[in-house]
Design a protein around this motif. Structure first.
Motif, PDB file in Angstrom:
ATOM      1  N   ASN A  36       0.837  -1.210   0.000  1.00 60.61           N
ATOM      2  CA  ASN A  36       0.000   0.000   0.000  1.00 60.61           C
ATOM      3  C   ASN A  36       0.866   1.252   0.000  1.00 60.61           C
ATOM      4  O   ASN A  36       1.858   1.337   0.730  1.00 60.61           O
ATOM      5  N   GLY A  37       0.455   2.215  -0.812  1.00 57.37           N
ATOM      6  CA  GLY A  37       1.087   3.530  -0.750  1.00 57.37           C
ATOM      7  C   GLY A  37       2.447   3.644  -1.405  1.00 57.37           C
ATOM      8  O   GLY A  37       3.146   4.645  -1.239  1.00 57.37           O
ATOM      9  N   LYS A  40       1.839   2.675  -6.915  1.00 60.72           N
ATOM     10  CA  LYS A  40       1.349   1.900  -8.056  1.00 60.72           C
ATOM     11  C   LYS A  40       0.280   2.666  -8.845  1.00 60.72           C
ATOM     12  O   LYS A  40       0.343   2.783 -10.067  1.00 60.72           O
ATOM     13  N   THR A  41      -0.714   3.178  -8.111  1.00 65.43           N
ATOM     14  CA  THR A  41      -1.771   3.934  -8.787  1.00 65.43           C
ATOM     15  C   THR A  41      -1.214   5.217  -9.406  1.00 65.43           C
ATOM     16  O   THR A  41      -1.610   5.622 -10.505  1.00 65.43           O
ATOM     17  N   THR A  42      -0.271   5.826  -8.707  1.00 65.74           N
ATOM     18  CA  THR A  42       0.363   7.034  -9.238  1.00 65.74           C
ATOM     19  C   THR A  42       1.016   6.735 -10.592  1.00 65.74           C
ATOM     20  O   THR A  42       0.942   7.547 -11.524  1.00 65.74           O
ATOM     21  N   GLN A  85      -8.507   1.485 -10.089  1.00 68.04           N
ATOM     22  CA  GLN A  85      -8.716   0.824  -8.801  1.00 68.04           C
ATOM     23  C   GLN A  85     -10.123   1.175  -8.335  1.00 68.04           C
ATOM     24  O   GLN A  85     -10.556   2.314  -8.448  1.00 68.04           O
ATOM     25  N   GLU A 162      -5.077  -3.235  -9.547  1.00 67.24           N
ATOM     26  CA  GLU A 162      -5.566  -4.134  -8.500  1.00 67.24           C
ATOM     27  C   GLU A 162      -6.957  -4.711  -8.797  1.00 67.24           C
ATOM     28  O   GLU A 162      -7.901  -4.519  -8.021  1.00 67.24           O
ATOM     29  N   GLN A 194      -1.580  -6.688  -5.556  1.00 64.04           N
ATOM     30  CA  GLN A 194      -0.996  -7.082  -4.282  1.00 64.04           C
ATOM     31  C   GLN A 194      -1.177  -8.585  -4.088  1.00 64.04           C
ATOM     32  O   GLN A 194      -0.589  -9.164  -3.183  1.00 64.04           O
TER      33      GLN A 194
HETATM   34  N1  LIG Z   1      -4.167  12.936  -4.794  1.00 63.68           N
HETATM   35  C1  LIG Z   1      -3.147  12.783  -3.935  1.00 63.68           C
HETATM   36  N2  LIG Z   1      -2.629  13.842  -3.256  1.00 63.68           N
HETATM   37  C2  LIG Z   1      -1.594  13.701  -2.411  1.00 63.68           C
HETATM   38  N3  LIG Z   1      -0.977  12.530  -2.160  1.00 63.68           N
HETATM   39  C3  LIG Z   1      -1.449  11.439  -2.787  1.00 63.68           C
HETATM   40  C4  LIG Z   1      -2.551  11.511  -3.712  1.00 63.68           C
HETATM   41  N4  LIG Z   1      -2.793  10.260  -4.171  1.00 63.68           N
HETATM   42  C5  LIG Z   1      -1.883   9.467  -3.572  1.00 63.68           C
HETATM   43  N5  LIG Z   1      -1.068  10.165  -2.755  1.00 63.68           N
HETATM   44  C6  LIG Z   1       0.055   9.626  -1.960  1.00 63.68           C
HETATM   45  O1  LIG Z   1       1.017   9.082  -2.854  1.00 63.68           O
HETATM   46  C7  LIG Z   1       1.557   7.862  -2.339  1.00 63.68           C
HETATM   47  C8  LIG Z   1       1.368   6.759  -3.374  1.00 63.68           C
HETATM   48  O2  LIG Z   1      -0.028   6.507  -3.510  1.00 63.68           O
HETATM   49  P1  LIG Z   1      -0.606   5.468  -4.556  1.00 63.68           P
HETATM   50  O3  LIG Z   1      -2.080   5.640  -4.576  1.00 63.68           O
HETATM   51  O4  LIG Z   1       0.118   5.589  -5.843  1.00 63.68           O
HETATM   52  O5  LIG Z   1      -0.201   4.091  -3.858  1.00 63.68           O
HETATM   53  P2  LIG Z   1      -0.576   2.602  -4.259  1.00 63.68           P
HETATM   54  O6  LIG Z   1       0.726   1.867  -4.381  1.00 63.68           O
HETATM   55  O7  LIG Z   1      -1.488   2.583  -5.414  1.00 63.68           O
HETATM   56  O8  LIG Z   1      -1.310   2.061  -2.929  1.00 63.68           O
HETATM   57  P3  LIG Z   1      -2.586   1.066  -2.751  1.00 63.68           P
HETATM   58  O9  LIG Z   1      -2.046  -0.308  -2.879  1.00 63.68           O
HETATM   59  O10 LIG Z   1      -3.038   1.351  -1.352  1.00 63.68           O
HETATM   60  O11 LIG Z   1      -3.598   1.410  -3.788  1.00 63.68           O
HETATM   61  C9  LIG Z   1       0.869   7.631  -1.009  1.00 63.68           C
HETATM   62  O12 LIG Z   1       1.710   8.086   0.001  1.00 63.68           O
HETATM   63  C10 LIG Z   1      -0.395   8.478  -1.094  1.00 63.68           C
HETATM   64  O13 LIG Z   1      -0.788   8.924   0.173  1.00 63.68           O
END
Ligand SMILES: Nc1ncnc2c1ncn2[C@@H]1O[C@H](COP(=O)(O)OP(=O)(O)OP(=O)(O)O)[C@@H](O)[C@H]1O
Ligand SMILES: [Mg+2]
Length: 238
Positions: A36-37, A40-42, A85, A162, A194
């Motif tokens: 998490n975090g 990936k989504t970014t 997601q 995911e 995941q």
């Molecule tokens: N719109 C946003 N504004 C500020 N920070 C963000 C935003 N979206 C995500 N983040 C931060 O960027 C980081 C990466 O987030 P991301 O959503 O890419 O993670 P992830 O790997 O997809 O996690 P998950 O498995 O929980 O979906 C995290 O620390 C999150 O809090």
């Protein structure tokens, strides 16, 4: 072929992706694993042209086209579809309406075009529920509809964020079989997961993402033979 080179993405001052490089070759399934975090989504939002995040450095190229700076609709016209997601579908439209409005013609005649009927062959449950409003579908059925909608755009590359999230084990098995069938059609996929088992069953190559950086790239069998990596980056003990 999708090529990402030294990608840096930010939310405001937060530097999330810190120099990502990866390649998704045509027809291959590439898994991106990470907790998490980790970003990936970014990464998939960056590829798709969705804002935020903001890309401040690096290149994303798809079949020779530069993607950075293009809006999402242009990127989808180049043949990339994202299944976000949380499986977004239009809740008050029926299953069939959701599919029909997502249709786009294929860019070339190399593969058989997707039709509503072909999506129903892949997902017979959707056929049984074609007149039902999407908001009344179960979570697993909504995921199938989200994938079906992406396919109706006749993409060459599917980004799946995911897809197994929140699905019961039996539905994850069903999803794996459906994604294997899609892989058999020659569709390339970037599979964010995941669920390590699902990713390993489908992927040709695996990348591990940790705090916005790629910390491993290899084959599923190589990764499986390295329990220390699985423990450190995926939280799995062996
Ligand atoms: N719109 C946003 N504004 C500020 N920070 C963000 C935003 N979206 C995500 N983040 C931060 O960027 C980081 C990466 O987030 P991301 O959503 O890419 O993670 P992830 O790997 O997809 O996690 P998950 O498995 O929980 O979906 C995290 O620390 C999150 O809090
Ligand atoms: Mg995410």
């Amino acid at each position: 072929m999708l090529e990402i080179e030294d990608l840096h993405s930010y939310y405001g001052l937060s530097h999330i992706l810190q120099g990502i490089s990866m390649v998704v070759p045509p027809g291959r399934v590439i898994a991106l694993l990470g907790r998490n975090g980790m970003g990936k989504t970014t990464l998939v939002r960056s590829i798709m042209g969705l804002r935020p995040p903001e890309i401040r450095q690096g290149r994303i190229r798809y079949n020779g086209h530069d993607l950075v700076g293009r809006p999402p609709h242009e990127i989808s016209r180049l043949g990339i579809s994202l299944i976000p997601q949380g499986r977004r579908v239009f809740p008050s439209l029926t299953v069939e309406e959701n599919l029909r409005i997502a249709w786009r013609p294929p860019r070339d005649g190399q593969r058989e075009a997707w039709t509503v009927e072909r999506v129903y062959e892949l997902f017979p449950r959707l056929a049984e529920r074609r007149s039902q409003r999407a908001k009344t579908l179960s979570g697993g059925e909504q995921q199938m509809l989200a994938i079906g909608r992406a396919l109706m755009g006749n993409p060459d590359l599917l980004l799946l964020d995911e897809p197994s999230e929140g699905l019961a084990p039996l539905l994850v098995q069903l999803l794996r079989d459906q994604l294997l069938a899609l892989k058999g059609t020659g569709l390339a996929m970037l599979l964010v997961e995941q669920n390590v088992g699902l990713a390993m069953a489908l992927a040709d190559e695996v990348y591990l993402l940790e705090k916005g950086m790629i910390v491993y790239h290899g084959t599923p069998s190589d990764l499986q033979s390295r329990p220390e990596l699985m423990g450190r980056y995926l939280g799995l003990s062996k």
